[in-house]
Design a protein around this motif. Structure first.
Motif, PDB file in Angstrom:
ATOM      1  N   PRO A  71      15.966  -5.364  -0.259  1.00 16.47           N
ATOM      2  CA  PRO A  71      15.387  -4.090  -0.237  1.00 16.47           C
ATOM      3  C   PRO A  71      15.273  -3.486  -1.511  1.00 16.47           C
ATOM      4  CG  PRO A  71      16.928  -4.170   1.395  1.00 16.47           C
ATOM      5  CD  PRO A  71      17.152  -5.455   0.803  1.00 16.47           C
ATOM      6  N   ARG A  72      15.789  -3.809  -2.526  1.00 17.42           N
ATOM      7  CA  ARG A  72      15.576  -3.098  -3.876  1.00 17.42           C
ATOM      8  C   ARG A  72      14.518  -3.924  -4.763  1.00 17.42           C
ATOM      9  NH1 ARG A  72      20.825  -3.552  -2.790  1.00 17.42           N
ATOM     10  NH2 ARG A  72      21.067  -5.441  -3.937  1.00 17.42           N
ATOM     11  N   ASP A  73      14.334  -4.975  -4.409  1.00 17.53           N
ATOM     12  CA  ASP A  73      13.192  -5.548  -5.063  1.00 17.53           C
ATOM     13  C   ASP A  73      11.586  -5.004  -5.125  1.00 17.53           C
ATOM     14  OD1 ASP A  73      14.922  -7.884  -5.763  1.00 17.53           O
ATOM     15  OD2 ASP A  73      14.362  -8.978  -3.987  1.00 17.53           O
ATOM     16  N   SER A  74      11.016  -5.014  -6.217  1.00  8.26           N
ATOM     17  CA  SER A  74       9.957  -4.490  -6.370  1.00  8.26           C
ATOM     18  C   SER A  74       8.764  -4.996  -5.668  1.00  8.26           C
ATOM     19  CB  SER A  74       9.484  -4.307  -7.794  1.00  8.26           C
ATOM     20  OG  SER A  74       9.406  -5.665  -8.215  1.00  8.26           O
ATOM     21  N   LEU A  75       7.526  -4.648  -5.546  1.00 12.21           N
ATOM     22  CA  LEU A  75       6.546  -5.044  -4.769  1.00 12.21           C
ATOM     23  C   LEU A  75       5.908  -6.297  -5.911  1.00 12.21           C
ATOM     24  CD1 LEU A  75       4.402  -2.535  -3.014  1.00 12.21           C
ATOM     25  CD2 LEU A  75       5.565  -4.139  -2.064  1.00 12.21           C
ATOM     26  N   ILE A  79       5.181 -10.320  -4.963  1.00 13.20           N
ATOM     27  CA  ILE A  79       4.061 -10.669  -5.198  1.00 13.20           C
ATOM     28  C   ILE A  79       4.402 -12.216  -6.035  1.00 13.20           C
ATOM     29  CG2 ILE A  79       1.903 -10.909  -6.347  1.00 13.20           C
ATOM     30  CD1 ILE A  79       1.775  -7.900  -5.695  1.00 13.20           C
ATOM     31  N   SER A  80       5.363 -12.273  -6.886  1.00 11.76           N
ATOM     32  CA  SER A  80       5.571 -13.171  -7.725  1.00 11.76           C
ATOM     33  C   SER A  80       6.371 -14.367  -6.863  1.00 11.76           C
ATOM     34  CB  SER A  80       6.690 -12.848  -8.775  1.00 11.76           C
ATOM     35  OG  SER A  80       7.030 -13.959  -9.671  1.00 11.76           O
ATOM     36  N   LEU A  81       7.131 -14.100  -5.884  1.00  4.60           N
ATOM     37  CA  LEU A  81       7.752 -15.000  -4.958  1.00  4.60           C
ATOM     38  C   LEU A  81       6.696 -15.507  -4.083  1.00  4.60           C
ATOM     39  CD1 LEU A  81      11.282 -13.652  -4.017  1.00  4.60           C
ATOM     40  CD2 LEU A  81      10.574 -15.529  -5.641  1.00  4.60           C
ATOM     41  N   PHE A  82       5.622 -14.853  -3.642  1.00  2.00           N
ATOM     42  CA  PHE A  82       4.726 -15.343  -2.817  1.00  2.00           C
ATOM     43  C   PHE A  82       3.868 -16.557  -3.613  1.00  2.00           C
ATOM     44  CE2 PHE A  82       4.658 -11.042  -0.162  1.00  2.00           C
ATOM     45  CZ  PHE A  82       5.134 -11.755   0.923  1.00  2.00           C
ATOM     46  N   GLY A 103      14.467  -7.504   7.562  1.00  2.00           N
ATOM     47  CA  GLY A 103      13.030  -7.696   7.931  1.00  2.00           C
ATOM     48  C   GLY A 103      12.326  -8.838   7.286  1.00  2.00           C
ATOM     49  N   ILE A 104      10.972  -8.464   7.602  1.00  2.00           N
ATOM     50  CA  ILE A 104      10.195  -9.781   6.807  1.00  2.00           C
ATOM     51  C   ILE A 104       8.933  -9.214   6.432  1.00  2.00           C
ATOM     52  CG2 ILE A 104       8.614 -11.729   7.472  1.00  2.00           C
ATOM     53  CD1 ILE A 104      10.508 -12.567   9.553  1.00  2.00           C
ATOM     54  N   LEU A 105       8.647  -9.247   5.172  1.00  2.00           N
ATOM     55  CA  LEU A 105       7.697  -9.022   4.333  1.00  2.00           C
ATOM     56  C   LEU A 105       6.547  -9.997   4.395  1.00  2.00           C
ATOM     57  CD1 LEU A 105       6.612  -6.609   2.664  1.00  2.00           C
ATOM     58  CD2 LEU A 105       7.372  -7.994   0.624  1.00  2.00           C
ATOM     59  N   ASP A 106       5.306  -9.427   4.668  1.00  2.00           N
ATOM     60  CA  ASP A 106       4.178 -10.510   4.825  1.00  2.00           C
ATOM     61  C   ASP A 106       3.207 -10.051   3.834  1.00  2.00           C
ATOM     62  OD1 ASP A 106       1.568  -9.283   6.477  1.00  2.00           O
ATOM     63  OD2 ASP A 106       3.429  -8.536   7.209  1.00  2.00           O
ATOM     64  N   GLN A 107       2.635 -11.138   3.419  1.00  2.00           N
ATOM     65  CA  GLN A 107       1.743 -11.000   2.202  1.00  2.00           C
ATOM     66  C   GLN A 107       0.532 -10.084   2.454  1.00  2.00           C
ATOM     67  OE1 GLN A 107      -0.056 -14.801   0.925  1.00  2.00           O
ATOM     68  NE2 GLN A 107       0.182 -14.163  -1.130  1.00  2.00           N
ATOM     69  N   ARG A 108      -0.122 -10.076   3.596  1.00  2.00           N
ATOM     70  CA  ARG A 108      -1.010  -9.066   3.958  1.00  2.00           C
ATOM     71  C   ARG A 108      -0.557  -7.630   3.758  1.00  2.00           C
ATOM     72  NH1 ARG A 108      -1.927 -11.347   9.804  1.00  2.00           N
ATOM     73  NH2 ARG A 108       0.216 -10.944   9.607  1.00  2.00           N
ATOM     74  N   SER A 109       0.646  -7.463   4.099  1.00  2.00           N
ATOM     75  CA  SER A 109       1.162  -5.983   3.888  1.00  2.00           C
ATOM     76  C   SER A 109       1.126  -5.474   2.651  1.00  2.00           C
ATOM     77  CB  SER A 109       2.376  -6.021   4.620  1.00  2.00           C
ATOM     78  OG  SER A 109       2.091  -6.154   6.205  1.00  2.00           O
ATOM     79  N   VAL A 110       1.621  -6.402   1.823  1.00  2.00           N
ATOM     80  CA  VAL A 110       1.681  -6.246   0.385  1.00  2.00           C
ATOM     81  C   VAL A 110       0.386  -5.913  -0.273  1.00  2.00           C
ATOM     82  CG1 VAL A 110       2.369  -7.014  -2.004  1.00  2.00           C
ATOM     83  CG2 VAL A 110       3.990  -7.489   0.024  1.00  2.00           C
ATOM     84  N   ARG A 117      -2.805   1.707  -2.835  1.00  2.52           N
ATOM     85  CA  ARG A 117      -2.355   2.384  -4.086  1.00  2.52           C
ATOM     86  C   ARG A 117      -3.404   2.667  -5.022  1.00  2.52           C
ATOM     87  NH1 ARG A 117       3.266  -0.259  -6.384  1.00  2.52           N
ATOM     88  NH2 ARG A 117       4.696   1.055  -4.890  1.00  2.52           N
ATOM     89  N   GLY A 118      -4.339   1.614  -5.189  1.00  2.00           N
ATOM     90  CA  GLY A 118      -5.270   1.596  -6.170  1.00  2.00           C
ATOM     91  C   GLY A 118      -6.216   2.613  -5.788  1.00  2.00           C
ATOM     92  N   ARG A 119      -6.840   2.786  -4.266  1.00  2.00           N
ATOM     93  CA  ARG A 119      -7.472   3.846  -3.813  1.00  2.00           C
ATOM     94  C   ARG A 119      -7.027   5.358  -4.099  1.00  2.00           C
ATOM     95  NH1 ARG A 119      -9.282   1.988   1.885  1.00  2.00           N
ATOM     96  NH2 ARG A 119      -7.547   3.124   2.360  1.00  2.00           N
ATOM     97  N   THR A 120      -5.677   5.570  -3.924  1.00  3.53           N
ATOM     98  CA  THR A 120      -5.113   6.741  -4.372  1.00  3.53           C
ATOM     99  C   THR A 120      -5.032   7.133  -5.614  1.00  3.53           C
ATOM    100  OG1 THR A 120      -3.536   6.337  -2.194  1.00  3.53           O
ATOM    101  CG2 THR A 120      -2.934   8.091  -3.534  1.00  3.53           C
ATOM    102  N   SER A 121      -4.663   6.200  -6.523  1.00  7.45           N
ATOM    103  CA  SER A 121      -4.717   6.409  -8.064  1.00  7.45           C
ATOM    104  C   SER A 121      -5.982   6.545  -8.347  1.00  7.45           C
ATOM    105  CB  SER A 121      -3.785   5.237  -8.606  1.00  7.45           C
ATOM    106  OG  SER A 121      -4.700   4.206  -8.715  1.00  7.45           O
ATOM    107  N   ASP A 122      -7.180   5.958  -7.619  1.00  6.88           N
ATOM    108  CA  ASP A 122      -8.454   6.277  -8.194  1.00  6.88           C
ATOM    109  C   ASP A 122      -8.894   7.548  -8.015  1.00  6.88           C
ATOM    110  OD1 ASP A 122      -8.465   3.740  -9.373  1.00  6.88           O
ATOM    111  OD2 ASP A 122      -9.843   2.825  -7.478  1.00  6.88           O
ATOM    112  N   SER A 123      -8.359   8.073  -6.984  1.00  6.49           N
ATOM    113  CA  SER A 123      -8.772   9.630  -6.554  1.00  6.49           C
ATOM    114  C   SER A 123      -8.294  10.746  -6.946  1.00  6.49           C
ATOM    115  CB  SER A 123      -8.681   9.758  -5.021  1.00  6.49           C
ATOM    116  OG  SER A 123      -7.259   9.599  -4.672  1.00  6.49           O
ATOM    117  N   THR A 124      -7.062  10.534  -7.938  1.00  7.04           N
ATOM    118  CA  THR A 124      -6.221  11.452  -8.594  1.00  7.04           C
ATOM    119  C   THR A 124      -6.829  11.744  -9.980  1.00  7.04           C
ATOM    120  OG1 THR A 124      -4.723   9.943  -9.346  1.00  7.04           O
ATOM    121  CG2 THR A 124      -4.326  11.292  -7.200  1.00  7.04           C
TER     122      THR A 124
END
Length: 124
Positions: A71-75, A79-82, A103-110, A117-124
């Motif tokens: 759970p402490r690993d970064s996104l 992505i690197s592991l995917f 749990g399980i992290l799936d690539q689509r969710s990432v 995140r990209g859309r949120t940072s573009d609007s700020t």
């Protein structure tokens, strides 16, 4: 997302698959220790082979040698592991030593998270 862990026979695997949209299913032991992932390809390979469904259990189908996240690993690490593994799902364990499935992290969710995140940072 929360995993749908398996610990039983092939009938249980089929029951979980029939109610799941997941590409991979996690296999755990009686103490919820992660034992591996099963893909739909393995399930299909057994499902249509006469006689195998009565003798195969979830742990026999599971691939143990899969990259694991904490759970402490970064996104970025995920992505690197995917990319390295070619897998579309990675198990998240509470601690690399204890092996408890979180749990399980799936690539689509990432990818959705990065897109959001990209859309949120573009609007700020």
């Amino acid at each position: 997302r929360q995993a749908q862990p398996l610990a039983g026979n092939f009938d249980q695997v089929v029951e979980v698959v029939s109610h799941s949209r997941d590409v991979h299913l996690a296999v755990v032991d009686a103490e919820d220790n992660f034992k591996g992932l099963i893909s739909f390809e393995e399930i299909r390979g057994v499902l249509f082979r006469e006689g195998l469904t009565n003798i195969v259990n979830a742990s026999e189908l599971a691939h143990e040698d899969v990259p694991r996240l904490s759970p402490r690993d970064s996104l970025e690490h995920a992505i690197s592991l995917f990319d390295e593994s070619g897998s579309s799902s990675l198990p998240v364990l509470d601690d690399q030593d204890s092996g408890k499935l979180v749990g399980i992290l799936d690539q689509r969710s990432v990818l959705r998270m990065y897109h959001h995140r990209g859309r949120t940072s573009d609007s700020t």
